[in-house]
Design a protein around this motif. Structure first.
Motif, PDB file in Angstrom:
ATOM      1  N   ALA A 311       0.844  -1.188   0.000  1.00  0.00           N
ATOM      2  CA  ALA A 311       0.000   0.000   0.000  1.00  0.00           C
ATOM      3  C   ALA A 311       0.882   1.242   0.000  1.00  0.00           C
ATOM      4  O   ALA A 311       2.004   1.223   0.500  1.00  0.00           O
ATOM      5  CB  ALA A 311      -0.913   0.000   1.220  1.00  0.00           C
ATOM      6  N   SER A 315      -3.158   4.517  -1.694  1.00  0.00           N
ATOM      7  CA  SER A 315      -4.068   3.405  -1.389  1.00  0.00           C
ATOM      8  C   SER A 315      -4.230   3.167   0.104  1.00  0.00           C
ATOM      9  O   SER A 315      -4.782   2.146   0.507  1.00  0.00           O
ATOM     10  CB  SER A 315      -3.560   2.127  -2.074  1.00  0.00           C
ATOM     11  OG  SER A 315      -2.216   1.862  -1.728  1.00  0.00           O
ATOM     12  N   PHE A 318      -7.665   2.172   1.480  1.00  0.00           N
ATOM     13  CA  PHE A 318      -8.405   1.073   0.849  1.00  0.00           C
ATOM     14  C   PHE A 318      -9.217   0.270   1.870  1.00  0.00           C
ATOM     15  O   PHE A 318     -10.287  -0.242   1.545  1.00  0.00           O
ATOM     16  CB  PHE A 318      -7.447   0.161   0.068  1.00  0.00           C
ATOM     17  CG  PHE A 318      -6.798  -0.917   0.879  1.00  0.00           C
ATOM     18  CD1 PHE A 318      -7.320  -2.196   0.909  1.00  0.00           C
ATOM     19  CD2 PHE A 318      -5.655  -0.659   1.628  1.00  0.00           C
ATOM     20  CE1 PHE A 318      -6.724  -3.191   1.656  1.00  0.00           C
ATOM     21  CE2 PHE A 318      -5.052  -1.644   2.370  1.00  0.00           C
ATOM     22  CZ  PHE A 318      -5.584  -2.910   2.395  1.00  0.00           C
ATOM     23  N   PHE A 389      -3.701   1.143  -6.771  1.00  0.00           N
ATOM     24  CA  PHE A 389      -4.904   1.436  -5.993  1.00  0.00           C
ATOM     25  C   PHE A 389      -6.149   0.950  -6.718  1.00  0.00           C
ATOM     26  O   PHE A 389      -7.036   0.309  -6.128  1.00  0.00           O
ATOM     27  CB  PHE A 389      -4.978   2.942  -5.736  1.00  0.00           C
ATOM     28  CG  PHE A 389      -6.240   3.387  -5.043  1.00  0.00           C
ATOM     29  CD1 PHE A 389      -6.666   2.794  -3.871  1.00  0.00           C
ATOM     30  CD2 PHE A 389      -7.000   4.422  -5.565  1.00  0.00           C
ATOM     31  CE1 PHE A 389      -7.822   3.209  -3.222  1.00  0.00           C
ATOM     32  CE2 PHE A 389      -8.148   4.844  -4.933  1.00  0.00           C
ATOM     33  CZ  PHE A 389      -8.569   4.235  -3.763  1.00  0.00           C
TER      34      PHE A 389
END
Length: 817
Positions: A311, A315, A318, A389
């Motif tokens: 990540a 992102s 998320f 992402f």
């Protein structure tokens, strides 16, 4: 779901609830084992295009001129910087920093050679160069030299002589550097199409090793930053000290990511508990959806750890998005269950659950697909973290759909019917109010929508990508404060480099060509966007001042021979190749300048180099992080149009297949286009540029907002078949699926609003504008969409209503949500 799919679902899932739930638990436990391997990444790779030709050129230049990893420390003492007391404290801090094992060198005003304090002759250079604390150095002259030197001014000291900078160079990791160089070579060949099969396999191995080494490199840099901050804390009482540099930015951004994941995840989870409790007031409709949400996030984090998919700042939210999307599906299941329970009280629990799954399974499936298309469209951005992402969310949404329908209906089947809280009738509620507006003020609604669309399109013309990296961070953060001081007092932050090719060896050793270099250097220095400019001309200016006359070929050759290696390595090697055939100029850009226009500056430099310096396009090249970052920003703007176009085309195809009507599909597109244009237009009017986060708003808005359209039209078709009356169908839909849309929208809006707690400004904008887009999408789906259905009548003519039916349509008793 269709009848065949319903029977398949009943036979494979509902008929074996214990087996299915046990399987889900085993899958969650398996991936849960890999959650400790989940990694975060915040390198400069997140600011550049993965397939950028300028990136490959930049990497080749780095091999020739080198690239050190260093921290910048700004030091502004309370007293005179050149006093014995202050210099003593500065020396003590430098000594402490040099004592750290990861530190290779610390450059400061204490260590740099001084040629004019007093002035040295060219011949004296061979006898060694004095530094600030030497007894033969005149401090007053040293202050003048340091603040006016082409090398030191705005590099190691501010022009007013009150703030100095220390450059802390970190020891290179030889293994990491070797992997990085080999990886860059192989990737360059891959993009050029010359990679052999053997090299392709080698690239896969090198990539894997590089990712592991980069984790260790990042961990070492984080530890080093903590150690450096520990030392700086001991000296803050007598000076204003700030830390900067890429390693520090990477370390702090990783902290932001960790914090965002924890805060957003916990915040959204707690909000979901509260909202489900208020909406349904039954433990089962709180606990079971939360089980599905938690299982989705656990499996995805474990999956990312399992495949080493990291990540980034982009992102980092998320987990929150997955919680929100999973919950929205679960709410549709719960609301449909309540509807059927009220409408058909004679159904037993198995029938009730089967009918619930059949009623929402197919629209939820198409909603999942369209949301995946929305996120998946981010691959056209060309920016690796944005692509990751989009793909990460696309995988997560499918996991969410599978989790909801593998957990919620089977658990409901195992539970007793119990009692439920009725939602009440539709009239008098918010959904009822929106139905009234649609029926009675529909024409005015269309006029307002048209006006807003025109205003939005005008705002789109104002949308730009000229954002400043410093604005990504709150003013209270160390990154922002350090960058501002370096920008305003120490010559700028982000480097823009120009590589100029000569015609053979020693081309840049002749006075005639050095005069051309001076013109280029002076042009860059005079630009309002630049702070400090360094090149070979900087060293020549110093030598001319020492010599007292312009440089000629003989004196220049003498200087090249007599310069001590340490000084030569600092003032010449970074700016000219060994054979003097290639030049490098570095201009540091003032990022905090509110008038900075990145592409305009690039165009201005190109114009000068070609029209005034007389260089052809193959004789020079712009490079550096400024160029790579600008390429990324320009890609954002281009990809935004491509993203929106590709998403709407894909959704139109899916709508046509789902609704089996092109007319219905086109009607369904309108309320989804509306929030996207309104949000982007609003950003244009507010002068908020697109960035790494806000570029995703359009795709996400379309992907999530289209869920409303699918659920509403799917239900509208089914209800219309029963009574063949558009207004009655609209009111039935508002009272039924409209409630689920209302509940899910509130959940999504509030969930995204939690992102405002981030330290990363683009994340805050992302949360605010996505929440706004979801509100607009709800209103459009509950007003504009039904008005178009009433106006265009895509399902055919109505059946003439009986008087009793007309009275029933207008006499529904009031109630509230």
């Amino acid at each position: 779901m269709t009848t065949s799919k319903s029977r398949m679902y009943d036979a494979s899932i509902l008929a074996r609830p214990y087996t299915v739930l046990a399987t889900v638990v085993l899958v969650a436990l398996f991936f849960g084992l890999f959650t400790p391997r989940f990694q975060l990444e915040a390198s400069s790779d997140s600011l550049i295009l993965d397939d950028d030709a300028d990136l490959r050129y930049y990497q080749t230049i780095r091999k020739q001129f080198g690239e050190d990893s260093f921290l910048i420390i700004t030091y502004k003492p309370e007293g005179d910087l050149f006093s014995d007391e202050v210099l003593g404290r500065l020396r003590a801090m430098v000594t402490d920093l040099k004592g750290l094992e990861p530190v290779d060198e610390v450059q400061s005003i204490l260590d740099v050679p001084l040629l004019l304090s007093p002035k040295l002759s060219i011949a004296a250079l061979i006898q060694g160069l004095p530094v600030l604390e030497d007894a033969r150095v005149d401090r007053d002259l040293a202050k003048i030299e340091l603040t006016e030197s082409p090398f030191y001014e705005k590099q190691l000291i501010s022009t007013d002589g009150t703030t100095t900078a220390l450059q802390v160079t970190l020891k290179p990791d030889a293994h990491f550097e070797t992997l990085n160089l080999r990886r860059n070579d192989l990737r360059a060949r891959k993009f050029e199409g010359t990679l052999s099969e053997t090299e392709r396999r080698e690239l896969a191995q090198v990539d894997h090793s590089y990712r592991k080494a980069s984790i260790r490199q990042t961990e070492r840099q984080e530890a080093t930053v903590d150690q450096v901050r520990g030392i700086l804390d001991r000296y803050r009482g007598d000076a204003e000290i700030h830390l900067g540099g890429v390693p520090m930015i990477v370390a702090d951004m990783i902290d932001f990511v960790r914090r965002d994941i924890a805060v957003f995840g916990i915040g959204v989870f707690l909000f979901l508990v509260l909202s489900l409790s208020v909406i349904f007031r039954r433990p089962r409709f709180v606990v079971v959806p939360l089980i599905a949400c938690a299982g989705t996030v656990l499996i995805m984090i474990g999956f990312l750890g399992f495949v080493d998919w990291r990540a980034t700042v982009i992102s980092s939210n998320f987990t929150s998005l997955l919680l929100i999307i999973t919950m929205s599906m679960a709410i549709h299941v719960a609301v449909r269950y309540h509807e059927l329970r009220e409408a058909e009280p004679d159904l037993d629990q198995s029938q009730l659950v089967a009918r619930t799954a059949a009623g929402v399974g197919l629209p939820c499936f198409y909603c999942a697909l369209t949301t995946m298309v929305g996120f998946g469209s981010l691959v056209v951005s060309g920016i690796k973290p944005v692509i990751d992402f989009g793909l990460m969310m696309a995988v997560g949404i499918m996991v969410a759909y599978l989790m909801v329908f593998a957990v919620f209906p089977p658990i409901l089947k195992l539970l007793s019917r119990g009692t439920i809280r009725p939602f009440g009738a539709e009239r008098g509620s918010l959904t009822g109010f929106l139905a009234d507006v649609t029926e009675r003020r529909g024409n005015a609604l269309l006029i307002v929508a048209a006006v807003l669309l025109v205003v939005s399109v005008l705002g789109l013309n104002r949308l730009s990508v000229d954002n400043r990296f410093i604005d990504y961070f709150k003013e209270s953060t160390e990154i922002h404060r350090g960058m501002r001081i370096i920008d305003q007092q120490l010559g700028g932050t982000v480097p823009l480099e120009i590589i100029v090719e000569g015609e053979g060896a020693n081309y840049w050793a002749s006075p005639q060509n050095l005069a051309k270099l001076r013109r280029i250097h002076q042009f860059l220095d005079d630009l309002p966007e630049t702070g400090k400019v360094l090149s070979l001309d900087s060293a020549i200016r110093v030598a001319e001042e020492v010599h007292g006359a312009p440089m000629n070929r003989i004196i220049f050759a003498m200087v090249r021979r007599l310069l001590p290696e340490r000084f030569k390595a600092a003032v010449m090697d970074p700016f000219v190749s060994d054979d003097f055939s290639r030049l490098r100029l570095v201009a540091r850009i003032v990022e905090s300048d509110p008038n900075l226009e990145r592409q305009a500056l690039v165009d201005k430099i190109h114009h000068f180099m070609r029209e005034e310096a007389g260089l052809g396009p193959d004789q020079y090249r712009l490079t550096g992080m400024y160029v790579l970052y600008n390429n990324m920003l320009q890609s954002l703007f281009r990809s935004q149009i491509t993203t929106i176009g590709s998403v709407f085309f894909a959704i139109l195809i899916m709508f046509t297949i789902l609704f089996r009507s092109l007319k219905l599909a086109l009607i369904g597109i309108v309320p989804n286009l509306f929030p996207v244009l309104l949000v982007l237009g609003t950003m244009g009017w507010l002068d908020i540029p697109l960035d790494l986060m806000t570029i995703t708003i359009a795709a996400i808005t379309i992907g999530i907002a289209v869920d409303h359209t699918i659920h509403y039209i799917h239900r509208f078709k089914r209800e219309f078949e029963k009574n063949r009356n558009y207004i009655a169908t609209m009111r039935t839909c508002h009272a039924g699926v409209g409630r689920a849309m209302y509940f899910t929208s509130l959940t999504i809006i509030a969930g995204f609003s939690i992102l405002c707690l981030s330290q990363f400004i683009p994340t805050i904008y992302f949360g605010l504008f996505t929440s706004f887009a979801m509100l607009v999408a709800l209103l459009a789906s509950m007003t504009l969409l039904p008005k178009l259905l009433l106006l265009l009548q895509p399902l055919g003519p109505e059946r003439a209503a009986e008087p009793s039916e007309e009275a029933a349509i207008t006499a529904t008793p009031p109630a509230s949500l």
